[in-house]
Motif scaffolding. Structure first.
Motif, PDB file in Angstrom:
ATOM      1  N   TYR A   1      -3.085 -32.119   1.393  1.00 28.93           N
ATOM      2  CA  TYR A   1      -3.187 -31.196   2.517  1.00 28.93           C
ATOM      3  C   TYR A   1      -4.521 -30.444   2.494  1.00 28.93           C
ATOM      4  CZ  TYR A   1      -2.366 -27.183   5.517  1.00 28.93           C
ATOM      5  OH  TYR A   1      -2.490 -26.224   6.486  1.00 28.93           O
ATOM      6  N   ILE A   2      -4.884 -29.934   1.327  1.00 30.19           N
ATOM      7  CA  ILE A   2      -6.142 -29.185   1.196  1.00 30.19           C
ATOM      8  C   ILE A   2      -7.316 -30.066   1.589  1.00 30.19           C
ATOM      9  CG2 ILE A   2      -7.747 -28.192  -0.494  1.00 30.19           C
ATOM     10  CD1 ILE A   2      -5.146 -27.209  -2.000  1.00 30.19           C
ATOM     11  N   ARG A   3      -7.364 -31.260   1.040  1.00 30.36           N
ATOM     12  CA  ARG A   3      -8.497 -32.158   1.321  1.00 30.36           C
ATOM     13  C   ARG A   3      -8.518 -32.609   2.780  1.00 30.36           C
ATOM     14  NH1 ARG A   3     -11.371 -32.977  -3.186  1.00 30.36           N
ATOM     15  NH2 ARG A   3     -10.330 -32.796  -5.195  1.00 30.36           N
ATOM     16  N   SER A   4      -7.371 -32.597   3.445  1.00 34.53           N
ATOM     17  CA  SER A   4      -7.316 -33.006   4.859  1.00 34.53           C
ATOM     18  C   SER A   4      -7.857 -31.919   5.794  1.00 34.53           C
ATOM     19  CB  SER A   4      -5.882 -33.346   5.265  1.00 34.53           C
ATOM     20  OG  SER A   4      -5.110 -32.162   5.451  1.00 34.53           O
ATOM     21  N   ARG A   5      -8.077 -30.733   5.295  1.00 34.05           N
ATOM     22  CA  ARG A   5      -8.488 -29.607   6.130  1.00 34.05           C
ATOM     23  C   ARG A   5      -9.964 -29.625   6.494  1.00 34.05           C
ATOM     24  NH1 ARG A   5      -5.238 -27.669   9.035  1.00 34.05           N
ATOM     25  NH2 ARG A   5      -6.159 -25.624   8.964  1.00 34.05           N
ATOM     26  N   GLY A   6     -10.730 -30.559   5.951  1.00 29.46           N
ATOM     27  CA  GLY A   6     -12.137 -30.686   6.324  1.00 29.46           C
ATOM     28  C   GLY A   6     -12.948 -29.459   5.963  1.00 29.46           C
ATOM     29  N   ALA A   7     -13.625 -28.892   6.966  1.00 33.04           N
ATOM     30  CA  ALA A   7     -14.520 -27.755   6.738  1.00 33.04           C
ATOM     31  C   ALA A   7     -13.790 -26.512   6.241  1.00 33.04           C
ATOM     32  CB  ALA A   7     -15.287 -27.430   8.018  1.00 33.04           C
ATOM     33  N   SER A   8     -12.499 -26.411   6.498  1.00 31.31           N
ATOM     34  CA  SER A   8     -11.755 -25.231   6.052  1.00 31.31           C
ATOM     35  C   SER A   8     -10.968 -25.485   4.767  1.00 31.31           C
ATOM     36  CB  SER A   8     -10.822 -24.739   7.157  1.00 31.31           C
ATOM     37  OG  SER A   8      -9.831 -25.704   7.434  1.00 31.31           O
ATOM     38  N   ALA A   9     -11.286 -26.555   4.066  1.00 31.93           N
ATOM     39  CA  ALA A   9     -10.550 -26.904   2.843  1.00 31.93           C
ATOM     40  C   ALA A   9     -10.652 -25.817   1.785  1.00 31.93           C
ATOM     41  CB  ALA A   9     -11.038 -28.237   2.283  1.00 31.93           C
ATOM     42  N   ALA A  10     -11.832 -25.255   1.592  1.00 34.33           N
ATOM     43  CA  ALA A  10     -12.010 -24.221   0.565  1.00 34.33           C
ATOM     44  C   ALA A  10     -11.205 -22.967   0.899  1.00 34.33           C
ATOM     45  CB  ALA A  10     -13.488 -23.880   0.397  1.00 34.33           C
ATOM     46  N   GLN A  11     -11.180 -22.593   2.170  1.00 34.94           N
ATOM     47  CA  GLN A  11     -10.392 -21.427   2.581  1.00 34.94           C
ATOM     48  C   GLN A  11      -8.895 -21.689   2.379  1.00 34.94           C
ATOM     49  OE1 GLN A  11     -12.867 -22.791   4.304  1.00 34.94           O
ATOM     50  NE2 GLN A  11     -14.110 -21.255   5.327  1.00 34.94           N
ATOM     51  N   THR A  12      -8.458 -22.877   2.744  1.00 32.96           N
ATOM     52  CA  THR A  12      -7.059 -23.249   2.564  1.00 32.96           C
ATOM     53  C   THR A  12      -6.691 -23.228   1.091  1.00 32.96           C
ATOM     54  OG1 THR A  12      -7.112 -24.638   4.539  1.00 32.96           O
ATOM     55  CG2 THR A  12      -5.365 -25.096   2.949  1.00 32.96           C
ATOM     56  N   MET A  13      -7.549 -23.802   0.267  1.00 31.67           N
ATOM     57  CA  MET A  13      -7.308 -23.853  -1.171  1.00 31.67           C
ATOM     58  C   MET A  13      -7.249 -22.452  -1.768  1.00 31.67           C
ATOM     59  SD  MET A  13      -9.550 -26.003  -3.855  1.00 31.67           S
ATOM     60  CE  MET A  13      -9.491 -25.728  -5.600  1.00 31.67           C
ATOM     61  N   ALA A  14      -8.161 -21.585  -1.363  1.00 33.92           N
ATOM     62  CA  ALA A  14      -8.181 -20.216  -1.872  1.00 33.92           C
ATOM     63  C   ALA A  14      -6.900 -19.467  -1.487  1.00 33.92           C
ATOM     64  CB  ALA A  14      -9.410 -19.474  -1.348  1.00 33.92           C
ATOM     65  N   GLY A  15      -6.470 -19.632  -0.253  1.00 34.10           N
ATOM     66  CA  GLY A  15      -5.251 -18.965   0.202  1.00 34.10           C
ATOM     67  C   GLY A  15      -4.011 -19.435  -0.537  1.00 34.10           C
ATOM     68  N   LEU A  16      -3.887 -20.745  -0.711  1.00 33.12           N
ATOM     69  CA  LEU A  16      -2.736 -21.284  -1.440  1.00 33.12           C
ATOM     70  C   LEU A  16      -2.752 -20.855  -2.901  1.00 33.12           C
ATOM     71  CD1 LEU A  16      -2.551 -24.913   0.010  1.00 33.12           C
ATOM     72  CD2 LEU A  16      -0.948 -23.038   0.409  1.00 33.12           C
ATOM     73  N   PHE A  17      -3.938 -20.864  -3.505  1.00 27.76           N
ATOM     74  CA  PHE A  17      -4.052 -20.462  -4.911  1.00 27.76           C
ATOM     75  C   PHE A  17      -3.672 -18.988  -5.081  1.00 27.76           C
ATOM     76  CE2 PHE A  17      -6.276 -18.826  -8.615  1.00 27.76           C
ATOM     77  CZ  PHE A  17      -5.913 -19.751  -9.580  1.00 27.76           C
ATOM     78  N   ALA A  18      -4.169 -18.127  -4.212  1.00 27.44           N
ATOM     79  CA  ALA A  18      -3.862 -16.697  -4.297  1.00 27.44           C
ATOM     80  C   ALA A  18      -2.365 -16.451  -4.109  1.00 27.44           C
ATOM     81  CB  ALA A  18      -4.669 -15.913  -3.263  1.00 27.44           C
ATOM     82  N   ALA A  19      -1.742 -17.179  -3.189  1.00 31.82           N
ATOM     83  CA  ALA A  19      -0.302 -17.018  -2.964  1.00 31.82           C
ATOM     84  C   ALA A  19       0.499 -17.456  -4.190  1.00 31.82           C
ATOM     85  CB  ALA A  19       0.130 -17.827  -1.742  1.00 31.82           C
ATOM     86  N   LYS A  20       0.126 -18.585  -4.768  1.00 27.51           N
ATOM     87  CA  LYS A  20       0.826 -19.057  -5.965  1.00 27.51           C
ATOM     88  C   LYS A  20       0.660 -18.073  -7.114  1.00 27.51           C
ATOM     89  CE  LYS A  20       1.133 -24.007  -5.589  1.00 27.51           C
ATOM     90  NZ  LYS A  20       1.188 -25.181  -6.437  1.00 27.51           N
TER      91      LYS A  20
END
Length: 72
Positions: free
Chosen positions: A38-57
């Motif tokens: 899912y993170i890698r599928s987000r393209g240009a927003s992958a880093a933001q998605t990854m940061a958000g998921l990591f912070a939530a976990k």
């Protein structure tokens, strides 16, 4: 009934996440296979998605650890 005893904020540097993605490192230490896809599928927003998921976990794990320490 849930009694909230504290409140916190977990943040994660997007630049740090972008570096991990740029180096094409595996994310499996932090995320499931489906989450990584899912993170890698987000393209240009992958880093933001990854940061958000990591912070939530991280926030959930901290809260769980605090509850376990208090009640066990």
């Amino acid at each position: 009934m849930c009694n909230i005893r504290g409140l916190g904020v977990d943040l994660c540097e997007i630049a740090r996440m972008q570096t991990i993605l740029d180096e094409n490192r595996s994310l499996r230490r932090m995320f499931t296979e489906a989450e990584e896809a899912y993170i890698r599928s987000r393209g240009a927003s992958a880093a933001q998605t990854m940061a958000g998921l990591f912070a939530a976990k991280e926030a959930v794990l901290k809260a769980d650890a605090e509850l376990r320490a208090k009640y066990h």
